[in-house]
Design a protein around this motif. Sequence first.
Motif, PDB file in Angstrom:
ATOM      1  N   ALA A   1      47.648 104.784 -36.987  1.00 28.13           N
ATOM      2  CA  ALA A   1      48.075 103.427 -37.114  1.00 28.13           C
ATOM      3  C   ALA A   1      47.595 102.970 -38.588  1.00 28.13           C
ATOM      4  O   ALA A   1      48.393 102.472 -39.076  1.00 28.13           O
ATOM      5  CB  ALA A   1      47.158 102.822 -36.226  1.00 28.13           C
ATOM      6  N   ILE A   2      46.563 103.464 -38.946  1.00 27.73           N
ATOM      7  CA  ILE A   2      45.951 103.312 -40.315  1.00 27.73           C
ATOM      8  C   ILE A   2      47.046 104.028 -41.377  1.00 27.73           C
ATOM      9  O   ILE A   2      47.622 103.154 -42.331  1.00 27.73           O
ATOM     10  CB  ILE A   2      44.554 103.570 -40.745  1.00 27.73           C
ATOM     11  N   ASP A   3      47.440 105.062 -41.147  1.00 27.17           N
ATOM     12  CA  ASP A   3      48.116 105.904 -41.999  1.00 27.17           C
ATOM     13  C   ASP A   3      49.422 105.036 -42.050  1.00 27.17           C
ATOM     14  O   ASP A   3      50.408 104.797 -43.119  1.00 27.17           O
ATOM     15  CB  ASP A   3      48.604 107.119 -41.563  1.00 27.17           C
ATOM     16  N   ALA A   4      50.130 104.532 -40.890  1.00 27.47           N
ATOM     17  CA  ALA A   4      51.303 103.888 -40.578  1.00 27.47           C
ATOM     18  C   ALA A   4      51.325 102.501 -41.560  1.00 27.47           C
ATOM     19  O   ALA A   4      52.138 102.088 -42.251  1.00 27.47           O
ATOM     20  CB  ALA A   4      51.852 103.488 -39.337  1.00 27.47           C
TER      21      ALA A   4
ATOM     22  N   ALA B   1      42.585  97.986 -36.897  1.00 31.14           N
ATOM     23  CA  ALA B   1      42.306  99.227 -36.396  1.00 31.14           C
ATOM     24  C   ALA B   1      41.145 100.041 -36.362  1.00 31.14           C
ATOM     25  O   ALA B   1      40.716 100.876 -35.307  1.00 31.14           O
ATOM     26  CB  ALA B   1      43.605  99.872 -37.098  1.00 31.14           C
ATOM     27  N   ILE B   2      40.454 100.047 -37.524  1.00 34.16           N
ATOM     28  CA  ILE B   2      39.237 100.689 -37.744  1.00 34.16           C
ATOM     29  C   ILE B   2      38.044 100.128 -36.788  1.00 34.16           C
ATOM     30  O   ILE B   2      37.446 100.935 -35.923  1.00 34.16           O
ATOM     31  CB  ILE B   2      38.599 100.418 -39.129  1.00 34.16           C
ATOM     32  N   ALA B   3      37.958  98.860 -36.617  1.00 36.95           N
ATOM     33  CA  ALA B   3      37.281  98.039 -35.457  1.00 36.95           C
ATOM     34  C   ALA B   3      37.537  98.731 -34.091  1.00 36.95           C
ATOM     35  O   ALA B   3      36.695  98.777 -33.305  1.00 36.95           O
ATOM     36  CB  ALA B   3      37.178  96.708 -35.467  1.00 36.95           C
ATOM     37  N   LEU B   4      39.172  99.004 -33.846  1.00 38.98           N
ATOM     38  CA  LEU B   4      39.253  99.110 -32.518  1.00 38.98           C
ATOM     39  C   LEU B   4      38.872 100.596 -32.218  1.00 38.98           C
ATOM     40  O   LEU B   4      38.391 100.938 -30.982  1.00 38.98           O
ATOM     41  CB  LEU B   4      40.664  99.003 -32.235  1.00 38.98           C
ATOM     42  N   ASN B   5      38.717 101.518 -33.186  1.00 37.52           N
ATOM     43  CA  ASN B   5      38.358 102.745 -32.880  1.00 37.52           C
ATOM     44  C   ASN B   5      36.652 102.767 -32.827  1.00 37.52           C
ATOM     45  O   ASN B   5      36.268 103.488 -31.894  1.00 37.52           O
ATOM     46  CB  ASN B   5      38.824 103.739 -34.132  1.00 37.52           C
ATOM     47  N   GLU B   6      35.922 101.988 -33.589  1.00 41.00           N
ATOM     48  CA  GLU B   6      34.365 102.050 -33.517  1.00 41.00           C
ATOM     49  C   GLU B   6      34.130 101.410 -32.393  1.00 41.00           C
ATOM     50  O   GLU B   6      33.223 102.024 -31.662  1.00 41.00           O
ATOM     51  CB  GLU B   6      34.126 101.376 -34.798  1.00 41.00           C
ATOM     52  N   LEU B   7      34.703 100.379 -31.871  1.00 38.51           N
ATOM     53  CA  LEU B   7      34.137 100.099 -30.577  1.00 38.51           C
ATOM     54  C   LEU B   7      34.687 100.785 -29.426  1.00 38.51           C
ATOM     55  O   LEU B   7      33.747 101.228 -28.466  1.00 38.51           O
ATOM     56  CB  LEU B   7      35.003  98.589 -30.256  1.00 38.51           C
TER      57      LEU B   7
ATOM     58  N   LEU C   1      44.041  93.528 -26.440  1.00 32.06           N
ATOM     59  CA  LEU C   1      44.324  94.817 -27.245  1.00 32.06           C
ATOM     60  C   LEU C   1      43.370  95.821 -26.241  1.00 32.06           C
ATOM     61  O   LEU C   1      42.312  95.633 -26.035  1.00 32.06           O
ATOM     62  CB  LEU C   1      43.931  94.850 -28.667  1.00 32.06           C
ATOM     63  N   ASP C   2      44.040  97.017 -26.158  1.00 33.03           N
ATOM     64  CA  ASP C   2      42.947  98.251 -25.839  1.00 33.03           C
ATOM     65  C   ASP C   2      42.632  98.762 -27.046  1.00 33.03           C
ATOM     66  O   ASP C   2      43.051  98.756 -28.175  1.00 33.03           O
ATOM     67  CB  ASP C   2      43.991  99.314 -25.044  1.00 33.03           C
ATOM     68  N   THR C   3      41.347  99.374 -27.039  1.00 34.83           N
ATOM     69  CA  THR C   3      40.847 100.026 -28.165  1.00 34.83           C
ATOM     70  C   THR C   3      41.387 101.421 -28.409  1.00 34.83           C
ATOM     71  O   THR C   3      42.313 101.681 -27.542  1.00 34.83           O
ATOM     72  CB  THR C   3      39.250 100.050 -27.960  1.00 34.83           C
ATOM     73  N   MET C   4      41.197 101.950 -29.413  1.00 32.99           N
ATOM     74  CA  MET C   4      41.711 103.320 -29.773  1.00 32.99           C
ATOM     75  C   MET C   4      41.000 104.490 -30.112  1.00 32.99           C
ATOM     76  O   MET C   4      40.039 104.233 -30.782  1.00 32.99           O
ATOM     77  CB  MET C   4      42.584 102.953 -31.210  1.00 32.99           C
ATOM     78  N   PRO C   5      41.469 105.685 -29.587  1.00 36.29           N
ATOM     79  CA  PRO C   5      40.731 106.867 -29.919  1.00 36.29           C
ATOM     80  C   PRO C   5      40.917 107.242 -31.396  1.00 36.29           C
ATOM     81  O   PRO C   5      41.707 106.465 -31.960  1.00 36.29           O
ATOM     82  CB  PRO C   5      41.182 107.938 -28.885  1.00 36.29           C
ATOM     83  N   ARG C   6      40.113 107.869 -31.968  1.00 35.66           N
ATOM     84  CA  ARG C   6      40.180 108.430 -33.335  1.00 35.66           C
ATOM     85  C   ARG C   6      41.758 108.917 -33.702  1.00 35.66           C
ATOM     86  O   ARG C   6      42.079 108.217 -34.745  1.00 35.66           O
ATOM     87  CB  ARG C   6      39.374 109.546 -33.724  1.00 35.66           C
ATOM     88  N   SER C   7      42.344 109.459 -32.981  1.00 32.27           N
ATOM     89  CA  SER C   7      43.541 110.244 -33.417  1.00 32.27           C
ATOM     90  C   SER C   7      44.547 108.975 -33.472  1.00 32.27           C
ATOM     91  O   SER C   7      45.316 109.099 -34.455  1.00 32.27           O
ATOM     92  CB  SER C   7      43.823 111.382 -32.509  1.00 32.27           C
TER      93      SER C   7
END
Length: 220
Positions: free
Chosen positions: A208-211, A96-102, A197-203
């Motif tokens: 996702a990480i909290d969950a 999840a972190i990597a998807l945001n950074e990308l 997978l689609d990448t993720m904006p920060r929010s």
Amino acid sequence: MTSTGASGATPPVGAPMPSGIGGAVADGAGEVRLASAPRAGGLDRLRAALDAATTGMPMPTATGELPAGVHHVAWNDVASAFAGNPRRSELATQLAIALNELHEIGVQRVLVGGSFVGAKSYPGDVDVAVISHDRAQSLTAREMTSAVAPFANEVHVYPAEMPVANAATMPGVRAGETFAELFSHDRSGAARGVLLLDTMPRSIADAAIDALERAARTLR
């Protein structure tokens, strides 16, 4: 964003990447060692595979693996299917972190393959092929690595449309094969599935990480 639950020391930016899927290697400058610039044939094959992608998480095979092909899935499907023990939850958090950074550097989609999306209980890492041709100008391997490595050191990124330098010496791999194609079979050459997978904006990534962290507390 800082890594949550990452194990092991984070390598400095520019350090060689771990060997990762299928023996792919990196040079001492932190670049994935590539044979050449993307070839039209490899890029065309990647586009054809993406055009043929199914939608939604498929039923696993009898051995618990993904069926062959590219499967476009939502993040919640990944978290539900592949974060069922503490090790997998840790790797899912790093993904999840990597998807945001990308996402931050303009990547729209990635392919995820290897043991993380298979039946192995305790995968060693997460293998990601970055679809950089979505951008007007392709990303370099260094940009991908520099974006991800400081925050998710067990997520290994490769350029999806680039040929693997040592493909001809690897079991079950054809010369000129791209990283996307490397993800699509095992070392015997048998077809295996990959996730799109689609990448993720920060929010969205933070949620996702909290969950994942909430769910992980029930796994301990």
